[in-house]
Design an enzyme around this catalytic site. Structure first.
Site: not given
Length: 391
Positions: A175-177
């Site tokens: 989700i960071d990516i």
């Protein structure tokens, strides 16, 4: 390639990014911009820098491999925003930049006078990009958050893992990516609008959050729930809507088979010497195969048990059946396709020497974007930036 001969020809050459972000989502976003030629100035705390500098093991000569993975092609300067002089330097960098990127918690930016309205007054043409955990309104606004929390709250963990066990987070901070990618898209769209639109009201605000990036990326899962009102569940390595589309275990190693349409299933049946499946009413259409997965999957697995993986893959590929080995990370880099697609690059690091780097996922004119700067040491470009921008 030299820095001059590569960087100047990239699409974002001439764009400057004041990057106040840290950890993963923001630095991943700014790395993509830097890969495209932007001059990314990484503004770090002068004492410890980006947290990921200390995230390990593993370390290589006391440098975190985590930090090295997402900070190439940038310059670093150390500024303490609680110090009046350093904050003034930071604002001068912003005034001379095209993009500002940060991932402060809601309200923290205003403490330093770095909220959108204040920055817009300082630089009317700024593209202001903010990545937060939960956004700037709603009951979760202002709370700190990491990828793990976002995977838990958006439902990722509820659909990942064994059907009979606990939910799992995805093995990388996905989700960071996704938040970094979404932010980069918003920044690029804003820069394009500035280039092609009218001069008035040029400052633009780009916002996303880990929560929104995660929820938006669940696509077919959320669509199925909203339209059928049924709760999504875990299928392990199986697919809720396609059969067979999952992992199998051969006599010596795992592999995946993805027969996603009737033609591919027919070729699978022929490859496995099971032409009778093509006349079996339980397997005629995909929805039939989904309804009878408990019958079909064990039959395929029984056949897989009698073959070594290499032999089975060759048999399936010869019949045009989509399949692949389940590779370890070390096996991935033994695959010649990595080299053929120019996915492994390198740069010269001042202490590590020649350092391997995985390229980004896109090519421009059939070329990988170059690595023209190593991931910077903390405040490595302090004097250079201060002199260049008259700080």
């Amino acid at each position: 390639m030299s820095e001059t001969s590569t960087k100047e020809t990239l699409p974002l050459a001439g764009i400057r990014v004041a990057d106040f972000s840290r950890v993963l989502a923001g630095p991943y976003c700014s790395m993509l911009l830097a890969d495209l030629g932007a001059d990314v100035i990484k503004i770090e705390r002068p004492d410890i820098g980006d947290e990921t500098r200390s995230w390990g093991p593993p370390f290589i000569e006391d440098i975190s491999t985590y930090y090295l993975s997402i900070n190439r092609n940038k310059r670093s300067i150390g500024l303490n925003l609680k110090d009046e002089l350093d904050l003034a330097k930071a604002k001068k960098i912003i005034a001379k930049s095209d993009v500002l990127l940060h991932n402060y918690k809601h309200g923290d930016d205003a403490k330093y006078g770095l909220d959108f309205d204040s920055v817009k007054a300082l630089n009317p043409d700024i593209v202001y990009a903010n990545i937060s955990a939960f956004g700037d309104n709603g009951p979760e606004a202002g709370k700190p958050g990491y990828d793990l929390l976002a995977q838990a709250m958006t439902g990722f963990m509820s659909i990942t893992g064994s059907p009979d066990g606990d939910g799992y987070r995805v093995g990388v901070a996905i989700i960071d990516i996704l938040a970094g990618l979404n932010t980069a898209i918003g920044i690029l769209a804003s820069l394009y609008a500035q280039e092609t639109g009218e001069k008035k009201a040029r400052a633009r605000l780009v916002e996303t959050s880990l929560f929104e990036a995660g929820l938006a990326s669940l696509v077919n899962i959320t669509s199925a729930h909203l339209l059928t009102k049924k709760e999504a569940k875990r299928y392990g390595n199986e697919h809720p809507s396609i059969v067979p589309y999952q992992q199998f275990t051969s006599a010596d190693a795992p592999l995946v088979i993805a027969a996603a349409n009737n033609g591919q299933f027919a070729r699978l049946a022929i490859a496995l010497d099971k032409e009778e499946w093509l006349e079996d009413s339980r397997f005629l259409q995909n929805h039939d195969r989904v309804a009878h997965r408990d019958v079909l999957i064990p039959m395929i697995q029984d056949i897989a048990n009698t073959h070594e993986r290499t032999e089975l893959l060759e048999k399936l590929q010869a019949h045009g059946v989509p399949c692949a080995p389940v590779s370890t990370i070390s096996e991935v880099f033994q695959n010649d396709h990595v080299t053929a697609r120019a996915m492994l690059l390198s740069c010269e690091h001042p202490t590590l020497g020649t350092m391997p780097i995985v390229a980004n996922a896109f090519k421009l004119d059939k070329q990988a974007t170059p690595v023209y700067r190593h991931p910077p040491l903390l405040a490595e470009h302090q004097t250079e930036i201060e002199q260049e921008l008259d700080l």
